[in-house]
Design an enzyme around this catalytic site. Structure first.
Site, PDB file in Angstrom:
ATOM      1  N   HIS A   1       0.817  -1.221   0.000  1.00 17.37           N
ATOM      2  CA  HIS A   1       0.000   0.000   0.000  1.00 17.37           C
ATOM      3  C   HIS A   1       0.848   1.268   0.000  1.00 17.37           C
ATOM      4  O   HIS A   1       0.351   2.346  -0.322  1.00 17.37           O
ATOM      5  CB  HIS A   1      -0.994  -0.004   1.180  1.00 17.37           C
ATOM      6  CG  HIS A   1      -0.396   0.301   2.513  1.00 17.37           C
ATOM      7  ND1 HIS A   1      -0.111  -0.670   3.452  1.00 17.37           N
ATOM      8  CD2 HIS A   1      -0.046   1.477   3.091  1.00 17.37           C
ATOM      9  CE1 HIS A   1       0.390  -0.106   4.534  1.00 17.37           C
ATOM     10  NE2 HIS A   1       0.441   1.204   4.342  1.00 17.37           N
TER      11      HIS A   1
ATOM     12  N   ASP B   1       0.213  -7.625   1.513  1.00 12.61           N
ATOM     13  CA  ASP B   1       0.643  -6.226   1.652  1.00 12.61           C
ATOM     14  C   ASP B   1       2.166  -6.097   1.624  1.00 12.61           C
ATOM     15  O   ASP B   1       2.753  -5.389   2.433  1.00 12.61           O
ATOM     16  CB  ASP B   1       0.086  -5.605   2.932  1.00 12.61           C
ATOM     17  CG  ASP B   1       0.114  -4.073   2.881  1.00 12.61           C
ATOM     18  OD1 ASP B   1       0.288  -3.518   1.786  1.00 12.61           O
ATOM     19  OD2 ASP B   1      -0.016  -3.441   3.950  1.00 12.61           O
TER      20      ASP B   1
ATOM     21  N   SER C   1       4.679   2.651   7.958  1.00 14.10           N
ATOM     22  CA  SER C   1       4.298   1.483   7.169  1.00 14.10           C
ATOM     23  C   SER C   1       5.465   1.010   6.308  1.00 14.10           C
ATOM     24  O   SER C   1       6.112   1.805   5.629  1.00 14.10           O
ATOM     25  CB  SER C   1       3.111   1.824   6.263  1.00 14.10           C
ATOM     26  OG  SER C   1       1.952   2.016   7.023  1.00 14.10           O
TER      27      SER C   1
END
Length: 375
Positions: free
Chosen positions: A113, A143, A221
């Site tokens: 992402h 992911d 992230s």
């Protein structure tokens, strides 16, 4: 007379004792009695103080951070947009995140992402040099994504790889990232829970996820979650928060999953999954029909499923649709949803043999099947 003389001597001795006590007190607190030294401008001169002594735990944390930051990178994601008036193209920042060096060949691991929808990706290494990166492979279901930069080997310090099988709830963890675009930032915490499940962007379930209370904020992230020895144990990927800010619950994809997927992405550009060569009926339809298990919709021509005799749905002569076989277990483990089946398959490699239990009509059957590569 003798009594008066005795009283006078006692009082003199008492005064001497009081003076002695005062002198001792002044000697004990002597620096506090001194006026602060003044400089030429009239301001007090700072007294020299020795360095703060760090505990062994603090020293160990500092050492891990200083060593690990050499492997952590900043990732900027930009997209191309066209000006509606001039029709000129220009780059627009879409977001940013963190990644880490996987190999000296320039492979960088991050979250899918973080680079989703990017037209251009820039990676900033620990020495603050910028490089354009290309996407080598991506796996939205977990992911994860792998980038590559053309940087000298001397500038690339791969992260030390640990394992997630031996993790214990309560052990210390460290998260390094670039929250809000800031330089390398360290947060610490513990493993709060193991074996959690979260949803990926593709709505697939990611199994075996690590839960931690180490602060993970926007920009973290794709960064590494490390154990107290500085070894990678997970990739920070999500937070659980009603407000969007960190609320004490963060999640990381376990390193054992990363270790399985990243080499596949580097080699093939995508995850080569083991399977049977079948398409499946959506879970919602199976539930609507009151069926517990995974219904085979179609069997691929030349597939393993065709060779072992599995049946897909078919239309009868009378125009009725006859359901295909219903897979209810793999290697003795119950299968109720498509996610269940895919998770069990992903625990194997292409060529492994598994025992498939399925229902056909009113019969429960069993067959051994070697797994093939599927998209």
């Amino acid at each position: 007379m003798r009594l008066r003389e005795a009283v006078r001597l006692w009082r003199r001795e008492e005064r001497l004792n009081v003076r002695l006590i005062v002198v001792l007190v002044m000697a004990l607190y002597w620096p506090a009695w001194l006026p602060a030294a003044e400089g030429t401008n009239g301001h007090p001169v700072a007294q020299s103080v020795g360095p703060t002594e760090l505990s062994p735990e603090e020293q160990a944390t500092i050492a891990v951070f200083e060593r690990a930051t050499r492997s952590v990178v900043f990732i900027a994601n930009t997209a191309m947009q066209r000006d509606p008036w001039s029709f000129n193209l220009f780059e627009v920042p879409q977001g940013s995140g963190t990644g880490f060096v996987w190999s000296r060949q320039g492979h960088i691991v991050t979250n899918y992402h973080v680079i989703y929808g990017a037209d251009a990706i820039t990676v900033t290494l620990a020495d603050r040099t910028d490089y354009k990166a290309k996407v080598i492979g991506a796996d939205p279901d977990h992911d994860l994504a792998v980038l590559q930069v053309q940087a000298p080997e001397s500038a690339l310090q791969p992260v030390s790889i640990g394992n997630s099988q031996s993790l214990r709830v309560g052990q210390k963890v460290l998260a390094i990232g670039n929250p809000f675009g800031l330089d390398h930032t360290l947060t610490t915490g513990v493993v709060s829970a193991l074996g959690r499940t979260i949803k990926s962007m593709s709505n697939r379930t990611i199994e075996g996820v690590i839960q931690t209370d180490a602060a993970i904020n926007p920009g973290n992230s794709g960064g590494p979650l490390l154990d107290s020895g500085g070894r990678l144990i997970g990739v920070n990927t999500q937070i659980m928060s009603p407000s969007g800010a960190f609320a004490g619950i963060g999640f990381a994809v376990p390193v054992d999953t990363v270790n399985r997927i990243v080499p596949e992405l580097i080699k093939h550009g995508k995850l080569i999954r083991p399977g049977l060569g079948i398409s499946l009926v959506p879970d919602a339809m199976a539930r609507r029909w009151g069926i517990k298990g995974v219904i085979i919709g179609k069997v691929g021509r030349g597939s393993i499923a065709e060779r072992i005799g599995l049946h897909g749905a078919r239309e009868t002569v009378g125009g009725r649709v006859e359901l295909g076989d219903i897979i209810v277990a793999v290697d003795g483990k119950a299968v109720e949803t498509i996610d269940d089946l895919m998770d069990l398959m992903e625990q194997h490699k292409v060529g492994d043999e598994v025992t498939i239990e399925y229902v056909r009509g009113k019969r429960r059957l069993q067959v051994i099947a070697p797994l093939q590569a599927v998209n």
